[in-house]
Design a protein around this motif. Structure first.
Motif, PDB file in Angstrom:
ATOM      1  N   ALA A  80     -12.316 -35.475 -18.205  1.00 27.77           N
ATOM      2  CA  ALA A  80     -12.456 -34.066 -17.819  1.00 27.77           C
ATOM      3  C   ALA A  80     -11.648 -33.180 -18.764  1.00 27.77           C
ATOM      4  O   ALA A  80     -12.140 -32.159 -19.269  1.00 27.77           O
ATOM      5  CB  ALA A  80     -11.976 -33.879 -16.380  1.00 27.77           C
ATOM      6  N   THR A 111     -11.352 -40.805 -15.529  1.00 27.00           N
ATOM      7  CA  THR A 111     -12.156 -39.603 -15.244  1.00 27.00           C
ATOM      8  C   THR A 111     -11.359 -38.338 -15.546  1.00 27.00           C
ATOM      9  O   THR A 111     -11.882 -37.381 -16.125  1.00 27.00           O
ATOM     10  CB  THR A 111     -12.592 -39.602 -13.760  1.00 27.00           C
ATOM     11  OG1 THR A 111     -13.407 -40.748 -13.542  1.00 27.00           O
ATOM     12  CG2 THR A 111     -13.376 -38.346 -13.407  1.00 27.00           C
ATOM     13  N   THR A 132     -12.481 -33.187  -9.692  1.00 25.44           N
ATOM     14  CA  THR A 132     -13.408 -34.158 -10.280  1.00 25.44           C
ATOM     15  C   THR A 132     -14.006 -35.109  -9.245  1.00 25.44           C
ATOM     16  O   THR A 132     -15.005 -35.755  -9.506  1.00 25.44           O
ATOM     17  CB  THR A 132     -12.689 -35.024 -11.346  1.00 25.44           C
ATOM     18  OG1 THR A 132     -11.578 -35.666 -10.715  1.00 25.44           O
ATOM     19  CG2 THR A 132     -12.198 -34.201 -12.511  1.00 25.44           C
TER      20      THR A 132
END
Ligand code: SF4
Ligand code: SF4
Length: 412
Positions: free
Chosen positions: A205, A201, A258
């Motif tokens: 990002a 993730t 995130t």
């Protein structure tokens, strides 16, 4: 049938404010509107497992300064701190904060495993020593035989071991420059465990931010957000002060997170220096919101025809209240069939460290959620919270952050 108003409440035992005035704990009207929103009530169907009964206990601790019985304590501990009760309460009872205050007042002492977990969370150096060892253990083929011995279960490590995937052992770089026309500079909050176990993730990002023209700074001195500490009665001020200091020192447009559980904690930071907290929070932004707000008109993604179900974590629904940004971002991929996962208002059971400390309750809630996932016939389930995604992932499918899906559709 359960009667919402039949809770054996004795008016003579109503809170007597002999201690300091704590707003909210004694302001519950006992209307019962919060009861059906509570996941533990759904599991146990008894009044002791409702928010309003827990508020009586909180009031006892915080307002009356009375000891609580082990039974009351255990019902309090069963709370997932999902804060669904706050969103429906007409008295706007600040349940989450009261819960944290009460835990702190009770001065809960962690066992050896808790101490190890807190040390791991607090100390980056310890993590960088132990995580490569864990990676070696996963590679070694020792997993199956060790599980068979039952040792992990005896040490209460089986749950954690079963949940953790392969970690990233290398540190992230401190700076990720963009090769597009530069629009600005942002900082990325990585989280403590997610830094190693949700690298996918974080890299998605960074890739998306670079793609839309942002240079990304990842300060290595940042640390855990402090949520696990705060929600378990441990002081989080050192962690909070450190993050405020580290991110406030950067010349960036925004500080992005995130994972919504970390984001929820960061958004509620308190500190003796109001000015420093204000600066920190002014620039704090959920990555889904940031990307949606700064999405360039000319950036096209590859189209795709898959069914996506959106899991909305409690921290996103009840605290950040920004689920809409996820749906907005997913619309950037033409052809996706996006649906909201049914029963999103009920916690999946992850609840930060709850999945480890109350694995039985957590497992039952997860089974309910996984049943709903199966019924949704989704090809992919997305969740913006690392803890929920990890907890809901099983052999039938991985739950991913929406950014992983979006970045996978960049035309490269
Ligand atoms: S909804 Fe609010 S006021 Fe009503 S019982 Fe629950 S906590 Fe109390
Ligand atoms: S925070 Fe969640 S689990 Fe705890 S009382 Fe409120 S609704 Fe129930």
């Amino acid at each position: 049938m359960f009667d919402f108003m039949d809770m054996g409440y004795d008016e003579s035992s109503a809170p007597i404010a002999s201690g300091p005035y704590i707003p909210d704990a004694g302001e519950c009207m006992r209307c019962g509107l919060c009861v059906s929103s509570c996941p533990t009530f759904r599991l146990f169907q008894v009044d002791e497992e409702t928010p309003r009964r827990r508020l009586r206990t909180l009031s006892k601790i915080l307002v009356e300064n009375q000891p609580v019985s082990s039974e009351e304590q255990s019902h309090l501990d069963n709370c997932l701190q999902c804060r669904a009760c706050e969103t429906v309460c007409p008295s706007r009872v600040n349940y989450g904060e009261l819960f944290d205050q009460a835990r702190m007042q009770l001065q809960v002492k962690p066992g050896w495993l808790g101490k190890l977990a807190f040390s791991l969370i607090e100390r980056k150096r310890l993590r960088s020593l132990l995580i490569p060892l864990f990676a070696v253990y996963l590679k070694s083929g020792l997993q199956k035989p060790l599980r068979k011995t039952g040792l992990l279960t005896k040490l209460h490590l089986a749950e954690a071991e079963g949940l953790m995937g392969k970690p990233a052992v290398e540190a992230l770089a401190e700076r990720y420059p963009t090769s597009a026309t530069k629009r600005g500079q942002v900082a990325l909050f990585t989280g403590c465990i997610a830094e190693h176990f949700d690298r996918e993730t974080l890299l998605a990002a960074i890739r998306l931010l670079n793609e839309i023209g942002y240079e990304v700074l990842v300060p290595s001195q940042q640390g855990c957000c402090g949520a696990i500490h705060q929600h378990n009665g441990q002081a989080a001020s050192v962690l909070i002060d450190n993050n405020i200091k580290v991110f406030n020192a950067l010349n960036v447009e925004a500080v992005l997170h995130t994972s919504t559980a970390c984001g929820a904690m960061l958004s509620e930071y308190k500190n003796v220096d109001d000015g420093a907290v204000q600066l920190f929070q002014q620039r704090l932004c959920d990555i889904n919101d940031f990307l949606l707000q700064h999405w360039p008109d000319d950036l096209q993604l590859k189209s795709d025809q898959v069914n996506i179900a959106v899991h909305e974590p409690c921290s996103q629904r009840n605290i950040l209240k920004n689920s809409a940004a996820v749906y907005g971002l997913l619309q950037k991929v033409q052809g996706l069939n996006v649906v909201t996962l049914a029963d999103n208002s009920i916690c999946c059971g992850a609840g930060g460290s709850y999945m480890l400390s109350h694995s039985q309750n957590a497992g039952q809630l997860r089974a309910l959620k996984q049943q709903i996932i199966t019924e949704s016939s989704a090809d992919v389930v997305v969740s913006s919270n690392f803890g929920c995604a990890m907890f809901l992932t099983n052999d039938e499918g991985k739950v991913v952050h929406p950014l992983v899906l979006i970045a996978g559709h960049l035309d490269m």
